[in-house]
Scaffold this active site. Sequence first.
Site, short mmCIF file in Angstrom:
data_model
loop_
_atom_site.label_atom_id
_atom_site.label_comp_id
_atom_site.label_asym_id
_atom_site.label_seq_id
_atom_site.Cartn_x
_atom_site.Cartn_y
_atom_site.Cartn_z
CG LEU A 504 -9.34 1.09 -2.71
CD1 LEU A 504 -8.09 1.92 -2.44
CD2 LEU A 504 -10.59 1.93 -2.48
CB SER A 555 -9.33 -4.66 -7.66
OG SER A 555 -9.34 -6.07 -7.56
CE LYS A 556 -3.29 -6.94 -2.82
NZ LYS A 556 -2.75 -8.02 -3.67
N GLY A 557 -8.24 -5.41 -1.89
CA GLY A 557 -9.10 -5.23 -0.73
C GLY A 557 -8.29 -5.36 0.55
CG ASP A 611 -2.71 -10.07 -0.53
OD1 ASP A 611 -1.80 -10.11 0.32
OD2 ASP A 611 -2.66 -9.36 -1.54
#
Length: 670
Positions: A504, A555-557, A611
Amino acid sequence: MSQSTVVDQGSDYSANIYEGKQEQMLRVSAVLTNMGFIPPELIKSEVSWFYNNLGIDDMYFMLENDETIANHILALYGAQVSSFTKTDGHLDINLEKESEDGAVFIHTSQPGVSQLQGPLHERRIDAKYLDASNPTKAYRLESYRSRGTVSEKVKAQLRCYFIARCNFVNADPTPEQIHDIQQVSDRTFLGKATPNTLEVYQRIMTHVLNRSGPVLELHEIPSTREYRLIIGYRQGSTQNFFSAMSDLYHYYDLYSTRKYVEQFSNGVTIISLYLGSVAKSQSAPIEHTIHQVVKEASLIYCIPTTPFQNLFRTGKLSVQESTYGYVGWIFSQHFLNRLGSEYTSLAGVLNMSDPIHVEVLNKIKKRLRTDTFTREYILDILLRFPDLLKQLYVNFAMVHYINPATNGKLRPTLSYQRLQADNILTEEELSEKIKRTTTNSHELMVFQSLLTFNKHVLKTNFYQPTKVALSFRLAPSFLPTIEYPTPMYGMNLVVGSEFRGFHLRFRDVARGGIRVIRSRNKEAYSINLRSLFDENYALAATQQRKNKDIPEGGSKGTILLDFGHQDKARGAFEKYVDSTLDLILDGQTPGIKEKIVDLHGKPEILFFGPDEGTADFMDWASQHARTRGATFWKAFTTGKSQSLGGIPHDTYGMTTRSVHQYVLGILRKL
């Protein structure tokens, strides 16, 4: 025991020839006579039929001792006697022997038909031997269909599987040796493979080592209508693939005469399938269906088994339709609007600046999402309406499927022909049909969520010839603002055989880490599953706020490992990255990576960072983007090695653990 091999010209493996067969027949007859169960006057004919008419490959007689063969003949005789007492005349034979070093399975088999119940031998072989194979302990397989029938009156054939533990020439090859098939092969394979097979396997092995996903080659067998399909892939990169491929070619009325699975100590698996068309087939000619099998093999590789498998195996859904249903099921779990207008009204009444009100509202939201539509309930609804799934798939495919036969010389693919043959409904007509077909509001909501999915997919690698996972670029406009107040720029859904995940972002140019989520038990997995998207959204929104003063947005996944694959973090990450690259890189290689339908219409670049669970994977991601031809490969990931242009996060105060470095820097300035 004497044995020899003779090269069959035009064949790809040396034929198994057992020179001691006649002497063995006499010994087996003597064993049966001593048993006393078969009338003496029938022993000679039963043994002769088993050895000469049934057409079992000589490998069986090489491997088994006299007593085992006698027991199998006795079992076959008993099954024939039993079949005469049944009104349907059905004969069912299941013989098996397992040991630490291998196994033998023999069962009755109807060409072109998958086993739906009973021992399910191929699934067992997948789970116990093929999926578990690795460079330190691997199993090769040879499988043959008997050329003759069980008896003159019973026309069933036998399918035999011979599994043996590999004995590699070099079990621990050096980086230079891993590309040499002579170094990494099993000794038995080297003794049986013809020069042609070694050449073909060497080529496939090289491709497997140099790129992601399965490598497929199709060969015509001279003077026959049989084809040889060869598939190479990395060990452990898929599960249940061997049995799922059988379901695939059975769907097209094809059957296998022989199958081989070879393992190599460099971590490569290569499967050879010899395929022909069943007698009196109602399907298209094999010259067309075999290419459809090749095309759909990558879908099977990505998602070998799903809860929709029985609909596929019984012919009610195609592999594309069942895979679409599986993805739609996942989408519904996360995005089915289960809160309703009452929740919106309540949210409008409460004071959202009051922490107590917010906490109460969040608890109500979790309760509504958990109790109203469970995963099982959604699945049950989808399975009840396969015809609606077909129509929804057609609606999806008419937008995203590209028929490659555009030069006038090639016939349209079977997939394209099926789409043209189906009754294609407009979006309004499909919506009306869903309303007419479903019987209650819950069923209506589930199928409307799939229609929502179709309307918001901007691009997908679903129809790429080769892929390792399925990825979908979605327009996030369907998300309710009451739950997700900050609008996103883009969102990706990624589905693999051992994970699901999202990416996202809140701006076109945005950066954030990719997190792997593990679950210590089934309850934790269930909680992680329910909260996956909301957690991803919250993390990306936090990153967006952190990045408010720099050009890059947030953003982040997330990658949620399936409960049975908690040890597959590296493999899941690699599939996540590669399938994401499918969406942002233009395909340039026909038959491997082709152009896809792009409703977004603008070039996109994603930027990943480390991460939880992915800090050690950034070098690979950057290098893989480079291998795939991404011009932005250096910027694709942060946290990579300095030799690749990376910046050490801990040294330069870019992580929580680097606060100490930050303090030291301040002290130096003071």
